[in-house]
Design an enzyme around this catalytic site. Sequence first.
Site, PDB file in Angstrom:
ATOM      1  N   ILE A  27       0.892  -1.165   0.000  1.00 23.61           N
ATOM      2  CA  ILE A  27       0.000   0.000   0.000  1.00 23.61           C
ATOM      3  C   ILE A  27       0.932   1.217   0.000  1.00 23.61           C
ATOM      4  O   ILE A  27       1.922   1.259   0.726  1.00 23.61           O
ATOM      5  CB  ILE A  27      -0.940  -0.010   1.235  1.00 23.61           C
ATOM      6  CG1 ILE A  27      -1.881   1.204   1.229  1.00 23.61           C
ATOM      7  CG2 ILE A  27      -0.177  -0.047   2.550  1.00 23.61           C
ATOM      8  CD1 ILE A  27      -2.973   1.121   2.323  1.00 23.61           C
ATOM      9  N   SER A  28       0.645   2.204  -0.851  1.00 23.15           N
ATOM     10  CA  SER A  28       1.529   3.370  -0.960  1.00 23.15           C
ATOM     11  C   SER A  28       1.474   4.226   0.309  1.00 23.15           C
ATOM     12  O   SER A  28       0.490   4.207   1.048  1.00 23.15           O
ATOM     13  CB  SER A  28       1.111   4.233  -2.151  1.00 23.15           C
ATOM     14  OG  SER A  28       1.079   3.479  -3.340  1.00 23.15           O
TER      15      SER A  28
END
Length: 246
Positions: A90-91
């Site tokens: 997940i960024s």
Amino acid sequence: MSRRPSWLPAPPPAGARTRRPVLPQNPGGLGLASDRARASMIESLRRIGVRDAQVLDALSQVPRHAFIDAALASRAYEDVALPIGHGQTISKPSTVARMIELVAQSLPPSRRAAAQVLEIGTGCGYQAAVLARVFGQVVSVERVRGLHEQARNNLRAMRLANLRLVFGDGHLGVAQAAPFDAIVMAAAGEAIPDALLEQMRVGARLIAPIGTTRQALHLVERVEREQWQVTVLDAVRFVPLRTGTS
Ligand code: SAH
């Protein structure tokens, strides 16, 4: 040092399999504490220069802890990329904020409700949810079937009627939903796929990490039918854009 905040329930007993934070008896309590953690994340984003009120508002509404594994939920509001399975991440919230802010800049708030936006690399669905709170219609493509389904599950409770998830190779874009007013790529290729350049409306922006060992964010604007202007921005670190589906 333990970084587990007080609002998180106790970890599950050894051997237990849970993917989600186990909600305590008073989910309102969890809600309030995670709201506080999210509010402090928003303050940090403001401090590093995120200004767009709609983007900040969207980030303050999407529960990032609901998109990651229970074992990592205590870190949900730190500015870090976290594993989401299938070798993907997940960024970081600051990266999500920066990318959305950059593509949103060409669209005044009054035009955003009618904007059609494409994301390549749904992953767990977090950025897609943020995009869907800023723009009118969002289509997000993921090439890993397991993640596409995980995102669908993660997003169900949010009931975002303006978000469509597509399983497929993002190199092709989504021709049926084009042209797009903005495109956000969440995986790094060596170049921007031609289909995506073609699916931009004139005046639209695309933001993408480009490169292999060294990557930089590239901001592309389609200034005329046959003319794209590219600006190279910050150094970044994204998972690779792959070909085909799995
Ligand atoms: N948007 C996510 C980040 C996911 S990481 C977030 O909210 O944090 C990037 C994702 O891009 C991975 O899930 C990876 O499987 C996906 N990906 C890589 N190449 C792709 C391609 N060609 N088409 C679609 N998705 C791709």
